[in-house]
Design a protein around this motif. Structure first.
Motif, short mmCIF file in Angstrom:
data_model
loop_
_atom_site.label_atom_id
_atom_site.label_comp_id
_atom_site.label_asym_id
_atom_site.label_seq_id
_atom_site.Cartn_x
_atom_site.Cartn_y
_atom_site.Cartn_z
N LYS A 1 0.82 -1.22 0.00
CA LYS A 1 0.00 0.00 0.00
C LYS A 1 0.85 1.26 0.00
N THR A 2 0.28 2.32 -0.60
CA THR A 2 0.89 3.64 -0.59
C THR A 2 -0.14 4.63 -0.06
N ALA A 3 0.30 5.83 0.28
CA ALA A 3 -0.61 6.85 0.80
C ALA A 3 -1.66 7.20 -0.25
N ASN A 4 -2.87 7.45 0.20
CA ASN A 4 -4.00 7.84 -0.67
C ASN A 4 -4.32 6.79 -1.72
N MET A 5 -4.06 5.54 -1.40
CA MET A 5 -4.35 4.46 -2.34
C MET A 5 -5.86 4.29 -2.49
N ASN A 6 -6.32 4.10 -3.73
CA ASN A 6 -7.73 3.91 -4.01
C ASN A 6 -8.17 2.55 -3.49
N HIS A 7 -9.16 2.53 -2.59
CA HIS A 7 -9.63 1.27 -2.02
C HIS A 7 -10.67 0.62 -2.94
N ASP A 8 -10.25 0.22 -4.11
CA ASP A 8 -11.12 -0.39 -5.10
C ASP A 8 -10.80 -1.88 -5.19
N ILE A 9 -11.80 -2.73 -5.01
CA ILE A 9 -11.55 -4.16 -4.98
C ILE A 9 -11.00 -4.68 -6.30
N PHE A 10 -11.45 -4.13 -7.42
CA PHE A 10 -10.98 -4.63 -8.71
C PHE A 10 -9.54 -4.21 -9.00
N LEU A 11 -9.17 -2.99 -8.58
CA LEU A 11 -7.77 -2.58 -8.70
C LEU A 11 -6.89 -3.43 -7.78
N ALA A 12 -7.42 -3.75 -6.60
CA ALA A 12 -6.67 -4.59 -5.67
C ALA A 12 -6.42 -5.97 -6.27
N ILE A 13 -7.43 -6.53 -6.91
CA ILE A 13 -7.29 -7.85 -7.53
C ILE A 13 -6.26 -7.81 -8.66
N GLU A 14 -6.33 -6.76 -9.49
CA GLU A 14 -5.36 -6.62 -10.58
C GLU A 14 -3.94 -6.47 -10.02
N ALA A 15 -3.81 -5.71 -8.92
CA ALA A 15 -2.48 -5.50 -8.31
C ALA A 15 -1.91 -6.82 -7.80
N LEU A 16 -2.75 -7.63 -7.17
CA LEU A 16 -2.30 -8.93 -6.68
C LEU A 16 -1.90 -9.85 -7.84
N HIS A 17 -2.66 -9.77 -8.92
CA HIS A 17 -2.35 -10.58 -10.10
C HIS A 17 -1.01 -10.17 -10.70
N VAL A 18 -0.80 -8.86 -10.88
CA VAL A 18 0.45 -8.38 -11.46
C VAL A 18 1.64 -8.72 -10.57
N ASP A 19 1.44 -8.58 -9.25
CA ASP A 19 2.52 -8.89 -8.31
C ASP A 19 2.93 -10.35 -8.44
N ARG A 20 1.94 -11.22 -8.56
CA ARG A 20 2.25 -12.66 -8.70
C ARG A 20 2.87 -12.93 -10.07
N LEU A 21 2.39 -12.23 -11.09
CA LEU A 21 2.92 -12.41 -12.44
C LEU A 21 4.40 -12.06 -12.50
N LEU A 22 4.78 -11.00 -11.79
CA LEU A 22 6.16 -10.52 -11.83
C LEU A 22 7.12 -11.44 -11.09
N THR A 23 6.59 -12.38 -10.31
CA THR A 23 7.47 -13.34 -9.64
C THR A 23 7.86 -14.48 -10.57
N LEU A 24 7.16 -14.57 -11.72
CA LEU A 24 7.48 -15.64 -12.67
C LEU A 24 8.64 -15.24 -13.57
N PRO A 25 9.39 -16.20 -14.07
CA PRO A 25 10.42 -15.90 -15.05
C PRO A 25 9.79 -15.25 -16.28
N GLU A 26 10.52 -14.41 -16.96
CA GLU A 26 10.02 -13.68 -18.11
C GLU A 26 9.39 -14.60 -19.16
N GLU A 27 10.01 -15.75 -19.39
CA GLU A 27 9.51 -16.64 -20.44
C GLU A 27 8.19 -17.32 -20.06
N GLU A 28 7.81 -17.28 -18.78
CA GLU A 28 6.57 -17.93 -18.34
C GLU A 28 5.41 -16.95 -18.21
N ARG A 29 5.63 -15.65 -18.41
CA ARG A 29 4.58 -14.66 -18.24
C ARG A 29 3.66 -14.63 -19.44
#
Length: 227
Positions: free
Chosen positions: A199-227
């Motif tokens: 989280k950062t200051a003044n973060m928008n408390h939107d459930i759909f943005l939160a879901i996308e953020a969690l997805h991207v965070d997990r995606l970035l843990t994968l090797p580039e060739e697996e994304r």
């Protein structure tokens, strides 16, 4: 190994790609359906859940997904979403969509006077019954040759989450092969996702943005060739 495929037309992907590049200069753009993002977020928020269904209720459609043994197996689309309810109230009261939504919120928050609350409830009943019938058919389709988990997670705008959780609980499970004899409906709210977000200051408390953020965070843990 599980493979998840989303399909989009070349013309549409080019338009989106061009629009993004007018503002950003990303190294690579990933296209995916929202179902994949929800599934990925669920793995972060509910790591112990490997068998469940989830319903993503959008503006015009509701998508119902089946996950078994940690694999996203199948989805069914329902031609009914949040706006269907708003339009119904707007038509019955002869008011605009924004005012109709405020009426629904008054009902949910128990702020409407008894007479108005009764009228709003009566207005929503036909749409409620239609949506519940669609959801029931979708679950029956997903469970046509297998038993379904009794857990149903629901993603929807939080201002109407209470309403849809209540309606989903009206599904008659007698014709559905569940692991138990009732459906347990759980809303996926921002507060559930918040502990897993950077989280950062003044973060928008939107459930759909939160879901996308969690997805991207997990995606970035994968090797580039697996994304």
């Amino acid at each position: 190994m599980a493979i998840y495929m989303s399909v989009i037309s070349k013309n549409l992907s080019t338009l989106i790609d061009t629009a993004i590049h007018t503002v950003f200069q990303p190294h690579r753009i990933h296209f995916h359906s929202f179902g994949l993002a929800v599934f990925t977020a669920m793995q972060s928020v509910f790591p112990g859940s490997i068998d469940f269904c989830f319903a993503d209720i959008g503006s015009e459609v509701s998508d119902v997904f089946l996950v078994k043994k940690g694999v996203l197996l199948e989805s069914v689309s329902v031609p009914c979403g949040k706006n269907s309810f708003i339009r119904r109230v707007a038509d019955d009261f002869d008011i605009g969509p924004a005012v109709a939504l405020s009426h629904i919120k008054l009902l949910i928050d128990k702020q409407a006077d008894p007479t108005l609350a009764q009228k709003i409830e009566q207005s929503l009943v036909p749409m409620r019954d239609e949506w519940v019938a669609h959801l029931t058919v979708a679950l029956e389709s997903l469970g046509r040759d297998r038993s379904l988990p009794d857990t149903l997670y629901v993603t929807v705008d939080e201002d109407v989450a209470t309403l849809f959780v209540e309606y989903a609980g009206l599904v008659d499970a007698t014709g559905i092969s569940l692991s138990s004899n009732r459906l347990v409906v759980t809303p996926v709210l921002y507060e559930v996702c918040a502990p897993h977000l950077k989280k950062t200051a003044n973060m928008n408390h939107d459930i759909f943005l939160a879901i996308e953020a969690l997805h991207v965070d997990r995606l970035l843990t994968l090797p580039e060739e697996e994304r």
